[in-house]
Design an enzyme around this catalytic site. Structure first.
Site, PDB file in Angstrom:
ATOM      1  N   ASP A  16       0.350  -1.225   0.196  1.00 51.47           N
ATOM      2  CA  ASP A  16      -0.139   0.048  -0.223  1.00 51.47           C
ATOM      3  C   ASP A  16       0.514   1.073  -0.203  1.00 51.47           C
ATOM      4  O   ASP A  16       1.551   0.796   0.255  1.00 51.47           O
ATOM      5  CB  ASP A  16      -0.656   0.053   1.615  1.00 51.47           C
ATOM      6  CG  ASP A  16      -1.583   1.552   0.763  1.00 51.47           C
ATOM      7  OD1 ASP A  16      -2.638   0.572   0.015  1.00 51.47           O
ATOM      8  OD2 ASP A  16      -2.102   1.753   1.400  1.00 51.47           O
ATOM      9  N   TYR A  36      -3.641  12.153   3.348  1.00 53.12           N
ATOM     10  CA  TYR A  36      -3.897  11.024   3.925  1.00 53.12           C
ATOM     11  C   TYR A  36      -2.870  11.267   5.485  1.00 53.12           C
ATOM     12  O   TYR A  36      -4.009  10.939   6.488  1.00 53.12           O
ATOM     13  CB  TYR A  36      -3.345   9.580   3.911  1.00 53.12           C
ATOM     14  CG  TYR A  36      -4.196   8.848   2.531  1.00 53.12           C
ATOM     15  CD1 TYR A  36      -5.277   8.417   3.267  1.00 53.12           C
ATOM     16  CD2 TYR A  36      -3.951   9.452   1.216  1.00 53.12           C
ATOM     17  CE1 TYR A  36      -6.165   8.196   1.619  1.00 53.12           C
ATOM     18  CE2 TYR A  36      -4.483   8.496   0.188  1.00 53.12           C
ATOM     19  CZ  TYR A  36      -6.134   8.156   1.074  1.00 53.12           C
ATOM     20  OH  TYR A  36      -6.767   8.220  -0.121  1.00 53.12           O
TER      21      TYR A  36
END
Ligand code: CP3
Length: 350
Positions: free
Chosen positions: A83, A160
């Site tokens: 990821d 994020y």
């Protein structure tokens, strides 16, 4: 890689050849999120692992799920199963994936002090599971198809980290951008260095192509994009290219910047479906290979309609090499896997 490229074009090197815009026997194809929840075998391995991050942290399990779509379909590239948020996790933000909600950081970055405390993680210690997975996967692939390594772009990682998870309004990161631009620049600095080290470690471990995911480039006004997203993409593309590694840049929603993006020194641009490939090709003046860009929702259409949509995409790119077929964003979890077979066979047979 040169030796590989000079062999006749076939499944093992179509993708590398298209990246260099060399002639290919047929258009290469891979799919963003090709190892994922739409595959029952992925859901079974994930169940055994207990969580998504356990999958990422185990080189054996990451290898197993990377190979699942390669074993099932005639895809032309494998992508490391991992990821983009592994870097902030290694920086100590405490990553968790909440079922149905997506990623969450326990300790989002909400102060200038927190930015100043961030350090570049050593890819061979706290992120060691990633190069270990790359080595395990290369071994399992045995040269069948090339392996793509990847990272998030500095801007997208910053989104994020500052928001703490997915966001609709991006209020925290935009507040930082306008109120403390020098602090955001510092955050992007440490992230650019981290991404470079991380990608070089993946390449050292055997990744043959590197891809940067700038998933949130498109939320920026043009002037802000040129200041806070584009420079770190350009810096990374240039430094990786110096190491002779093919680089793909995917800056989602940033189609107003195609001309600039085609000159950052990458080999290919990933495109979402808000622009036709023919238009994109004209705007980039055939300087660079293009990857994309079928709407992922096309996989919900009937097989016959899907075939037509795939052919329309191929036709739109037009004659000549330099097209890598892909979706314009990741495949969605409830797609019927047989539709992927229809897509891949149509790309290769068209
Ligand atoms: O493409 C591949 O097959 C390789 C693996 C891969 C994953 N994430 C696995 C994953 C890649 C290349 C990524 C990149 C990634 N991760 C991006 C950039 C691409 C994009 O989608 O814009 C982003 C933004 C992330 C962050 C992330 N990871 C989110 C927002 C989510 C939740 C959304 C979702 O789809 O559930 C994830 C989780 C994630 N990453 C899954 C997979 C297969 C689903 C996890 C699960 O099994 O539940």
């Amino acid at each position: 890689m040169n030796e590989l490229l000079h062999r006749a074009s076939g499944r093992h090197n179509r993708f590398l050849r298209a990246l260099k815009r060399l002639p290919v026997d047929t258009t290469p194809v891979w799919i963003m999120r090709q190892a994922g929840r739409y595959l029952p075998e992925y859901r079974a391995t994930r169940e055994r692992a207990g969580s998504f991050m356990n999958l990422c942290r185990s080189p054996e399990l990451a290898c197993e799920v990377t190979m699942q779509p390669i074993d099932r379909f005639d895809l032309d590239a494998a992508i490391l199963f991992s990821d983009i948020l592994t870097i902030p996790d290694a920086m100590g933000l405490g990553l968790d994936f909440v079922e149905g909600e997506g990623p969450r950081f326990a300790r989002p970055i909400r102060s200038v002090d927190a930015i100043n405390d961030l350090r570049v993680p050593d890819p061979l210690t706290s992120l060691r599971y990633v190069p270990d997975a790359v080595r395990t996967i290369r071994n399992a692939l045995g040269g069948r198809v090339p392996l793509i390594g990847f990272a998030g772009s500095p801007w997208t990682l910053a989104c994020y980290m500052v928001e703490g998870g997915p966001s609709e309004r991006f209020a925290h990161i935009k507040q930082l951008m306008w109120d403390r631009p020098e602090a955001l620049t510092r955050l992007l600095r440490v992230l650019t260095d981290s991404v470079r080290e991380y990608l070089l470690a993946q390449a050292d471990a055997g990744a043959q192509v590197l891809m940067l995911f700038d998933s949130w480039g498109g939320i920026l006004a043009p002037e802000d994009y040129r200041r806070f997203s584009l420079p770190s993409l350009a810096e990374l593309a240039a430094s990786l290219r110096r190491d002779d590694l093919p680089v793909i840049v995917f800056s989602r929603g940033a189609n107003t910047h195609l001309d600039a993006l085609s000159q950052v020194g990458a080999d290919a641009l990933g495109l979402d479906w808000s622009i036709g490939l023919g238009d994109a090709r004209r705007q980039t003046q055939d300087r660079i290979a293009l990857q994309g860009n079928l709407d992922p929702a096309a996989l919900y259409a009937s097989p016959e309609a899907l075939r037509n949509l795939v052919r329309r995409t191929l036709f739109d790119y037009g004659i000549g090499s330099g097209h890598i077929f892909n979706l314009g964003h990741g495949i969605t979890p409830d797609v019927n896997p047989e539709q992927v077979r229809v897509l891949v066979e149509t790309v290769h047979g068209a």
